[in-house]
Design a protein around this motif. Sequence first.
Motif, PDB file in Angstrom:
ATOM      1  N   CYS A  91      26.530  40.159  13.640  1.00  0.00           N
ATOM      2  CA  CYS A  91      27.560  40.944  14.339  1.00  0.00           C
ATOM      3  C   CYS A  91      26.973  41.677  15.533  1.00  0.00           C
ATOM      4  O   CYS A  91      27.622  41.801  16.585  1.00  0.00           O
ATOM      5  CB  CYS A  91      28.242  41.908  13.376  1.00  0.00           C
ATOM      6  SG  CYS A  91      27.139  43.142  12.645  1.00  0.00           S
ATOM      7  N   VAL A  92      25.743  42.193  15.376  1.00  0.00           N
ATOM      8  CA  VAL A  92      25.082  42.907  16.466  1.00  0.00           C
ATOM      9  C   VAL A  92      24.896  42.000  17.668  1.00  0.00           C
ATOM     10  O   VAL A  92      25.195  42.364  18.812  1.00  0.00           O
ATOM     11  CB  VAL A  92      23.727  43.472  16.005  1.00  0.00           C
ATOM     12  CG1 VAL A  92      23.000  44.146  17.171  1.00  0.00           C
ATOM     13  CG2 VAL A  92      23.911  44.461  14.862  1.00  0.00           C
ATOM     14  N   ASP A  93      24.434  40.792  17.414  1.00  0.00           N
ATOM     15  CA  ASP A  93      24.172  39.848  18.497  1.00  0.00           C
ATOM     16  C   ASP A  93      25.460  39.300  19.096  1.00  0.00           C
ATOM     17  O   ASP A  93      25.480  38.908  20.274  1.00  0.00           O
ATOM     18  CB  ASP A  93      23.314  38.684  17.987  1.00  0.00           C
ATOM     19  CG  ASP A  93      21.923  39.128  17.552  1.00  0.00           C
ATOM     20  OD1 ASP A  93      21.464  40.181  18.052  1.00  0.00           O
ATOM     21  OD2 ASP A  93      21.307  38.440  16.715  1.00  0.00           O
ATOM     22  N   ALA A  94      26.525  39.269  18.324  1.00  0.00           N
ATOM     23  CA  ALA A  94      27.787  38.702  18.814  1.00  0.00           C
ATOM     24  C   ALA A  94      28.562  39.669  19.689  1.00  0.00           C
ATOM     25  O   ALA A  94      29.386  39.235  20.505  1.00  0.00           O
ATOM     26  CB  ALA A  94      28.661  38.270  17.630  1.00  0.00           C
ATOM     27  N   CYS A  95      28.320  40.971  19.553  1.00  0.00           N
ATOM     28  CA  CYS A  95      29.119  41.966  20.276  1.00  0.00           C
ATOM     29  C   CYS A  95      28.876  41.863  21.782  1.00  0.00           C
ATOM     30  O   CYS A  95      27.735  41.994  22.246  1.00  0.00           O
ATOM     31  CB  CYS A  95      28.783  43.374  19.801  1.00  0.00           C
ATOM     32  SG  CYS A  95      29.783  44.649  20.611  1.00  0.00           S
ATOM     33  N   PRO A  96      29.911  41.665  22.593  1.00  0.00           N
ATOM     34  CA  PRO A  96      29.721  41.473  24.034  1.00  0.00           C
ATOM     35  C   PRO A  96      29.353  42.738  24.796  1.00  0.00           C
ATOM     36  O   PRO A  96      28.902  42.665  25.943  1.00  0.00           O
ATOM     37  CB  PRO A  96      31.074  40.925  24.500  1.00  0.00           C
ATOM     38  CG  PRO A  96      32.055  41.462  23.513  1.00  0.00           C
ATOM     39  CD  PRO A  96      31.328  41.497  22.202  1.00  0.00           C
ATOM     40  N   THR A  97      29.544  43.911  24.195  1.00  0.00           N
ATOM     41  CA  THR A  97      29.242  45.165  24.891  1.00  0.00           C
ATOM     42  C   THR A  97      28.160  45.984  24.184  1.00  0.00           C
ATOM     43  O   THR A  97      27.980  47.166  24.496  1.00  0.00           O
ATOM     44  CB  THR A  97      30.513  46.029  25.024  1.00  0.00           C
ATOM     45  OG1 THR A  97      31.050  46.286  23.720  1.00  0.00           O
ATOM     46  CG2 THR A  97      31.553  45.334  25.875  1.00  0.00           C
ATOM     47  N   SER A  98      27.463  45.377  23.235  1.00  0.00           N
ATOM     48  CA  SER A  98      26.409  46.063  22.473  1.00  0.00           C
ATOM     49  C   SER A  98      26.935  47.330  21.808  1.00  0.00           C
ATOM     50  O   SER A  98      26.247  48.358  21.748  1.00  0.00           O
ATOM     51  CB  SER A  98      25.210  46.397  23.381  1.00  0.00           C
ATOM     52  OG  SER A  98      24.671  45.231  23.949  1.00  0.00           O
TER      53      SER A  98
ATOM     54  N   GLU B  15      29.617  37.741   5.733  1.00  0.00           N
ATOM     55  CA  GLU B  15      29.986  38.426   4.486  1.00  0.00           C
ATOM     56  C   GLU B  15      31.209  39.332   4.635  1.00  0.00           C
ATOM     57  O   GLU B  15      31.499  40.122   3.733  1.00  0.00           O
ATOM     58  CB  GLU B  15      28.790  39.254   3.988  1.00  0.00           C
ATOM     59  CG  GLU B  15      27.529  38.434   3.713  1.00  0.00           C
ATOM     60  CD  GLU B  15      27.730  37.452   2.573  1.00  0.00           C
ATOM     61  OE1 GLU B  15      28.617  37.698   1.722  1.00  0.00           O
ATOM     62  OE2 GLU B  15      26.996  36.450   2.528  1.00  0.00           O
ATOM     63  N   ASN B  16      31.894  39.258   5.777  1.00  0.00           N
ATOM     64  CA  ASN B  16      33.082  40.094   6.008  1.00  0.00           C
ATOM     65  C   ASN B  16      32.771  41.588   5.848  1.00  0.00           C
ATOM     66  O   ASN B  16      33.565  42.335   5.263  1.00  0.00           O
ATOM     67  CB  ASN B  16      34.221  39.699   5.065  1.00  0.00           C
ATOM     68  CG  ASN B  16      34.690  38.277   5.297  1.00  0.00           C
ATOM     69  OD1 ASN B  16      34.808  37.834   6.432  1.00  0.00           O
ATOM     70  ND2 ASN B  16      34.939  37.548   4.209  1.00  0.00           N
ATOM     71  N   ALA B  17      31.643  42.001   6.395  1.00  0.00           N
ATOM     72  CA  ALA B  17      31.263  43.410   6.313  1.00  0.00           C
ATOM     73  C   ALA B  17      32.043  44.273   7.307  1.00  0.00           C
ATOM     74  O   ALA B  17      32.073  45.496   7.179  1.00  0.00           O
ATOM     75  CB  ALA B  17      29.763  43.568   6.556  1.00  0.00           C
TER      76      ALA B  17
ATOM     77  N   PHE C 214      37.475  45.829  20.642  1.00  0.00           N
ATOM     78  CA  PHE C 214      38.369  45.466  19.548  1.00  0.00           C
ATOM     79  C   PHE C 214      38.678  43.964  19.590  1.00  0.00           C
ATOM     80  O   PHE C 214      39.787  43.529  19.284  1.00  0.00           O
ATOM     81  CB  PHE C 214      39.651  46.308  19.582  1.00  0.00           C
ATOM     82  CG  PHE C 214      39.411  47.746  19.227  1.00  0.00           C
ATOM     83  CD1 PHE C 214      39.716  48.231  17.963  1.00  0.00           C
ATOM     84  CD2 PHE C 214      38.844  48.618  20.139  1.00  0.00           C
ATOM     85  CE1 PHE C 214      39.478  49.555  17.619  1.00  0.00           C
ATOM     86  CE2 PHE C 214      38.582  49.948  19.818  1.00  0.00           C
ATOM     87  CZ  PHE C 214      38.911  50.407  18.552  1.00  0.00           C
ATOM     88  N   CYS C 215      37.681  43.208  19.985  1.00  0.00           N
ATOM     89  CA  CYS C 215      37.785  41.751  19.953  1.00  0.00           C
ATOM     90  C   CYS C 215      37.344  41.276  18.560  1.00  0.00           C
ATOM     91  O   CYS C 215      36.749  42.032  17.803  1.00  0.00           O
ATOM     92  CB  CYS C 215      36.919  41.129  21.039  1.00  0.00           C
ATOM     93  SG  CYS C 215      35.130  41.242  20.730  1.00  0.00           S
ATOM     94  N   PRO C 216      37.598  40.046  18.178  1.00  0.00           N
ATOM     95  CA  PRO C 216      37.222  39.598  16.836  1.00  0.00           C
ATOM     96  C   PRO C 216      35.827  38.992  16.743  1.00  0.00           C
ATOM     97  O   PRO C 216      35.483  38.402  15.715  1.00  0.00           O
ATOM     98  CB  PRO C 216      38.293  38.532  16.543  1.00  0.00           C
ATOM     99  CG  PRO C 216      38.583  37.937  17.879  1.00  0.00           C
ATOM    100  CD  PRO C 216      38.464  39.074  18.867  1.00  0.00           C
ATOM    101  N   ASP C 217      35.006  39.124  17.790  1.00  0.00           N
ATOM    102  CA  ASP C 217      33.712  38.431  17.785  1.00  0.00           C
ATOM    103  C   ASP C 217      32.834  38.832  16.605  1.00  0.00           C
ATOM    104  O   ASP C 217      32.183  37.998  15.980  1.00  0.00           O
ATOM    105  CB  ASP C 217      32.962  38.702  19.092  1.00  0.00           C
ATOM    106  CG  ASP C 217      33.574  37.966  20.274  1.00  0.00           C
ATOM    107  OD1 ASP C 217      34.617  37.310  20.077  1.00  0.00           O
ATOM    108  OD2 ASP C 217      33.020  38.054  21.385  1.00  0.00           O
ATOM    109  N   CYS C 218      32.818  40.127  16.272  1.00  0.00           N
ATOM    110  CA  CYS C 218      31.957  40.583  15.175  1.00  0.00           C
ATOM    111  C   CYS C 218      32.483  40.107  13.827  1.00  0.00           C
ATOM    112  O   CYS C 218      31.706  39.688  12.949  1.00  0.00           O
ATOM    113  CB  CYS C 218      31.817  42.096  15.196  1.00  0.00           C
ATOM    114  SG  CYS C 218      33.381  42.994  15.064  1.00  0.00           S
TER     115      CYS C 218
END
Length: 262
Positions: free
Chosen positions: A49-56, A84-86, A74-78
Amino acid sequence: MLHILYERLNVQGYRTMAYPAAPPNPPPERFRGLPVIDSSKCPPNCRECVDACPTSAITQADGKLSIDLGRCLFCPDCTEACPENAIAYSQDYRLAVRNREDLVYDGRAVRLAESLDEKSRRIFGRSLKLRQVSAAGCNGCEADVNVLSTVVFDLGRFGIQFVASPRHADGLLITGPVSQNMKLALEDCYACTPAPKFVIAVGACAISGGPFIDHPEQINGAASSLKVDLYIPGCPPHPLTILDGLLRLIGRIEHEFPPAAK
Protein backbone atom coordinates in the motif's frame (compact mmCIF):
# COMPACT_ATOMS: atom_id res chain seq x y z
CA MET A 1 -45.93 26.99 -15.61
CA LEU A 2 -48.76 25.52 -13.54
CA HIS A 3 -47.61 22.04 -14.48
CA ILE A 4 -44.09 22.84 -13.25
CA LEU A 5 -45.39 24.17 -9.94
CA TYR A 6 -47.58 21.09 -9.47
CA GLU A 7 -44.63 18.80 -10.19
CA ARG A 8 -42.45 20.66 -7.72
CA LEU A 9 -44.96 20.83 -4.86
CA ASN A 10 -46.82 17.54 -5.16
CA VAL A 11 -44.36 15.13 -6.74
CA GLN A 12 -40.85 16.21 -5.77
CA GLY A 13 -41.81 17.51 -2.33
CA TYR A 14 -39.39 19.02 0.16
CA ARG A 15 -35.86 18.38 -1.08
CA THR A 16 -33.56 20.06 1.47
CA MET A 17 -31.84 17.62 3.83
CA ALA A 18 -32.52 18.08 7.53
CA TYR A 19 -28.86 17.90 8.52
CA PRO A 20 -27.54 18.93 11.05
CA ALA A 21 -30.82 18.64 12.98
CA ALA A 22 -31.22 15.06 11.74
CA PRO A 23 -29.00 12.49 10.00
CA PRO A 24 -27.99 13.52 6.48
CA ASN A 25 -29.05 11.78 3.32
CA PRO A 26 -26.84 8.68 2.98
CA PRO A 27 -23.94 9.05 0.53
CA PRO A 28 -23.92 6.81 -2.56
CA GLU A 29 -22.61 3.28 -2.15
CA ARG A 30 -19.38 4.12 -4.00
CA PHE A 31 -18.61 7.03 -1.64
CA ARG A 32 -15.14 6.82 -0.07
CA GLY A 33 -15.05 8.41 3.36
CA LEU A 34 -12.74 8.05 6.34
CA PRO A 35 -10.40 5.08 5.81
CA VAL A 36 -10.57 2.05 8.10
CA ILE A 37 -7.09 0.82 9.04
CA ASP A 38 -6.34 -2.56 10.59
CA SER A 39 -2.56 -2.82 10.96
CA SER A 40 -2.92 -6.24 12.59
CA LYS A 41 -3.65 -7.67 9.14
CA CYS A 42 -0.40 -6.39 7.64
CA PRO A 43 2.09 -9.16 6.77
CA PRO A 44 5.64 -8.59 8.04
CA ASN A 45 7.68 -6.25 5.85
CA CYS A 46 4.75 -5.67 3.48
CA ARG A 47 4.82 -2.26 1.78
CA GLU A 48 2.34 -2.82 -1.02
CA CYS A 49 0.00 0.00 0.00
CA VAL A 50 2.88 2.36 0.81
CA ASP A 51 4.45 1.86 -2.60
CA ALA A 52 1.11 2.08 -4.42
CA CYS A 53 0.09 5.46 -2.98
CA PRO A 54 0.57 8.15 -5.68
CA THR A 55 1.10 10.99 -3.18
CA SER A 56 3.11 9.15 -0.48
CA ALA A 57 0.23 9.65 1.94
CA ILE A 58 0.73 6.25 3.60
CA THR A 59 3.59 5.52 5.97
CA GLN A 60 4.48 2.45 7.99
CA ALA A 61 6.48 2.46 11.21
CA ASP A 62 6.87 -0.34 13.75
CA GLY A 63 4.21 -2.35 11.94
CA LYS A 64 1.64 0.45 12.18
CA LEU A 65 0.07 2.15 9.18
CA SER A 66 -0.89 5.81 9.08
CA ILE A 67 -2.47 7.90 6.34
CA ASP A 68 -2.02 11.62 5.87
CA LEU A 69 -5.58 12.56 4.93
CA GLY A 70 -4.29 15.91 3.73
CA ARG A 71 -2.31 14.15 1.01
CA CYS A 72 -4.80 11.32 0.40
CA LEU A 73 -6.64 11.40 -2.94
CA PHE A 74 -9.15 8.82 -1.68
CA CYS A 75 -8.31 6.73 -4.72
CA PRO A 76 -8.53 2.92 -4.48
CA ASP A 77 -4.85 2.26 -5.24
CA CYS A 78 -3.98 1.25 -1.67
CA THR A 79 -7.03 -0.94 -1.16
CA GLU A 80 -6.41 -2.71 -4.46
CA ALA A 81 -2.73 -3.24 -3.70
CA CYS A 82 -3.20 -4.58 -0.15
CA PRO A 83 -3.26 -8.41 -0.17
CA GLU A 84 -4.93 -8.62 3.27
CA ASN A 85 -7.56 -5.84 3.07
CA ALA A 86 -5.88 -3.91 5.87
CA ILE A 87 -7.23 -0.63 4.43
CA ALA A 88 -10.83 0.00 3.42
CA TYR A 89 -13.04 3.04 3.03
CA SER A 90 -16.00 3.78 5.28
CA GLN A 91 -18.92 6.11 4.57
CA ASP A 92 -17.93 8.49 7.35
CA TYR A 93 -18.15 11.97 5.81
CA ARG A 94 -16.80 13.76 8.91
CA LEU A 95 -13.23 14.71 8.01
CA ALA A 96 -12.69 18.43 8.72
CA VAL A 97 -10.06 19.42 11.30
CA ARG A 98 -8.60 22.66 12.63
CA ASN A 99 -4.94 21.60 12.81
CA ARG A 100 -2.85 20.11 10.01
CA GLU A 101 -1.32 17.44 12.25
CA ASP A 102 -4.79 16.07 13.05
CA LEU A 103 -5.03 14.86 9.45
CA VAL A 104 -2.35 12.22 10.11
CA TYR A 105 -4.62 9.28 10.82
CA ASP A 106 -3.68 5.85 12.20
CA GLY A 107 -7.13 4.31 12.64
CA ARG A 108 -8.01 5.97 15.92
CA ALA A 109 -10.75 8.58 16.18
CA VAL A 110 -10.10 11.76 14.20
CA ARG A 111 -9.98 14.96 16.24
CA LEU A 112 -12.75 16.72 14.34
CA ALA A 113 -12.80 20.49 13.94
CA GLU A 114 -13.67 22.52 16.98
CA SER A 115 -15.70 25.68 16.63
CA LEU A 116 -14.37 29.20 16.71
CA ASP A 117 -14.09 30.94 20.06
CA GLU A 118 -17.24 32.39 21.63
CA LYS A 119 -16.60 35.93 20.41
CA SER A 120 -16.07 34.75 16.82
CA ARG A 121 -19.18 32.56 16.97
CA ARG A 122 -21.22 35.61 17.97
CA ILE A 123 -19.86 37.46 14.95
CA PHE A 124 -19.97 34.69 12.32
CA GLY A 125 -22.36 32.09 13.72
CA ARG A 126 -25.44 33.40 11.91
CA SER A 127 -23.92 35.43 9.08
CA LEU A 128 -20.80 34.19 7.36
CA LYS A 129 -19.59 35.57 4.02
CA LEU A 130 -16.88 33.70 2.15
CA ARG A 131 -14.82 34.57 -0.91
CA GLN A 132 -14.03 31.40 -2.84
CA VAL A 133 -10.61 31.44 -4.51
CA SER A 134 -9.75 28.83 -7.12
CA ALA A 135 -5.96 28.83 -6.94
CA ALA A 136 -5.30 26.66 -10.03
CA GLY A 137 -7.81 23.96 -9.09
CA CYS A 138 -9.16 21.39 -11.55
CA ASN A 139 -12.79 22.46 -10.84
CA GLY A 140 -13.55 19.25 -8.91
CA CYS A 141 -13.54 20.93 -5.49
CA GLU A 142 -15.01 24.06 -7.01
CA ALA A 143 -17.96 22.09 -8.38
CA ASP A 144 -18.69 20.45 -5.02
CA VAL A 145 -18.51 23.84 -3.28
CA ASN A 146 -21.04 25.17 -5.79
CA VAL A 147 -23.36 22.24 -5.06
CA LEU A 148 -23.82 23.60 -1.52
CA SER A 149 -25.99 26.37 -2.96
CA THR A 150 -28.48 23.91 -4.45
CA VAL A 151 -31.83 23.07 -2.88
CA VAL A 152 -30.55 19.79 -1.35
CA PHE A 153 -27.93 21.46 0.87
CA ASP A 154 -29.23 25.06 0.88
CA LEU A 155 -26.15 26.63 2.48
CA GLY A 156 -27.94 29.97 2.76
CA ARG A 157 -30.27 28.69 5.50
CA PHE A 158 -27.27 28.81 7.86
CA GLY A 159 -26.46 32.38 6.91
CA ILE A 160 -23.42 31.25 4.89
CA GLN A 161 -23.00 32.92 1.51
CA PHE A 162 -20.30 33.32 -1.13
CA VAL A 163 -19.51 36.89 -2.14
CA ALA A 164 -17.79 38.36 -5.17
CA SER A 165 -15.39 40.68 -3.36
CA PRO A 166 -12.94 39.88 -0.56
CA ARG A 167 -13.77 43.30 0.91
CA HIS A 168 -17.24 41.94 1.69
CA ALA A 169 -15.95 38.61 3.04
CA ASP A 170 -15.29 37.23 6.50
CA GLY A 171 -12.85 34.67 5.19
CA LEU A 172 -11.43 32.84 2.19
CA LEU A 173 -12.31 29.35 1.00
CA ILE A 174 -9.40 28.15 -1.10
CA THR A 175 -9.29 25.31 -3.62
CA GLY A 176 -6.35 24.25 -5.78
CA PRO A 177 -2.63 23.81 -5.04
CA VAL A 178 -1.88 27.58 -5.34
CA SER A 179 0.16 27.91 -8.50
CA GLN A 180 3.04 30.36 -8.71
CA ASN A 181 0.83 32.53 -10.93
CA MET A 182 -1.92 32.59 -8.27
CA LYS A 183 0.26 33.07 -5.19
CA LEU A 184 0.37 36.88 -5.32
CA ALA A 185 -3.32 37.12 -6.27
CA LEU A 186 -4.25 34.94 -3.30
CA GLU A 187 -2.13 36.98 -0.90
CA ASP A 188 -3.67 40.21 -2.23
CA CYS A 189 -7.14 38.71 -1.84
CA TYR A 190 -6.33 37.84 1.78
CA ALA A 191 -4.95 41.32 2.43
CA CYS A 192 -8.18 42.86 1.11
CA THR A 193 -10.33 40.78 3.46
CA PRO A 194 -11.14 42.78 6.60
CA ALA A 195 -10.17 41.40 10.01
CA PRO A 196 -11.13 39.30 11.85
CA LYS A 197 -10.83 36.74 9.09
CA PHE A 198 -9.96 33.10 8.54
CA VAL A 199 -8.87 30.71 5.81
CA ILE A 200 -10.45 27.39 4.81
CA ALA A 201 -8.47 24.92 2.67
CA VAL A 202 -10.76 22.56 0.73
CA GLY A 203 -9.36 19.47 -0.97
CA ALA A 204 -6.02 17.70 -1.13
CA CYS A 205 -4.55 20.28 -3.49
CA ALA A 206 -5.29 23.22 -1.20
CA ILE A 207 -3.98 21.29 1.81
CA SER A 208 -0.81 19.69 0.43
CA GLY A 209 -0.55 20.14 -3.33
CA GLY A 210 -2.52 16.96 -4.05
CA PRO A 211 -1.28 15.04 -7.11
CA PHE A 212 0.96 18.02 -7.94
CA ILE A 213 2.82 17.87 -4.62
CA ASP A 214 6.35 19.37 -4.80
CA HIS A 215 5.89 20.47 -8.42
CA PRO A 216 7.92 23.67 -8.88
CA GLU A 217 5.01 25.55 -10.47
CA GLN A 218 2.91 25.41 -7.29
CA ILE A 219 3.51 25.93 -3.56
CA ASN A 220 1.86 22.82 -2.05
CA GLY A 221 -1.34 24.47 -0.92
CA ALA A 222 -2.65 27.44 0.99
CA ALA A 223 -0.70 26.86 4.21
CA SER A 224 2.57 27.60 2.41
CA SER A 225 1.43 31.20 2.09
CA LEU A 226 -1.34 31.79 4.65
CA LYS A 227 -2.40 30.60 8.08
CA VAL A 228 -5.17 28.02 7.56
CA ASP A 229 -7.94 27.74 10.16
CA LEU A 230 -9.91 24.79 8.74
CA TYR A 231 -8.80 21.82 6.64
CA ILE A 232 -11.38 19.82 4.67
CA PRO A 233 -9.66 16.85 2.97
CA GLY A 234 -10.78 14.93 -0.10
CA CYS A 235 -10.24 14.79 -3.85
CA PRO A 236 -12.71 16.34 -4.08
CA PRO A 237 -14.44 16.32 -0.70
CA HIS A 238 -18.12 15.43 -0.88
CA PRO A 239 -20.43 18.46 -0.46
CA LEU A 240 -21.64 16.91 2.81
CA THR A 241 -18.05 16.83 4.08
CA ILE A 242 -17.62 20.50 3.21
CA LEU A 243 -20.94 21.44 4.80
CA ASP A 244 -20.09 19.50 7.96
CA GLY A 245 -16.74 21.29 8.22
CA LEU A 246 -18.25 24.75 7.78
CA LEU A 247 -20.94 24.07 10.37
CA ARG A 248 -18.37 22.77 12.86
CA LEU A 249 -16.34 25.93 12.41
CA ILE A 250 -19.25 28.20 13.36
CA GLY A 251 -20.54 25.94 16.14
CA ARG A 252 -23.72 24.71 14.43
CA ILE A 253 -23.16 20.97 15.04
CA GLU A 254 -25.12 19.96 18.13
CA HIS A 255 -25.49 16.21 17.55
CA GLU A 256 -23.21 13.64 15.96
CA PHE A 257 -24.76 11.31 13.38
CA PRO A 258 -22.19 8.61 12.59
CA PRO A 259 -22.96 6.92 9.28
CA ALA A 260 -24.10 3.33 9.23
CA ALA A 261 -21.41 0.78 8.42
CA LYS A 262 -21.35 -0.61 4.90
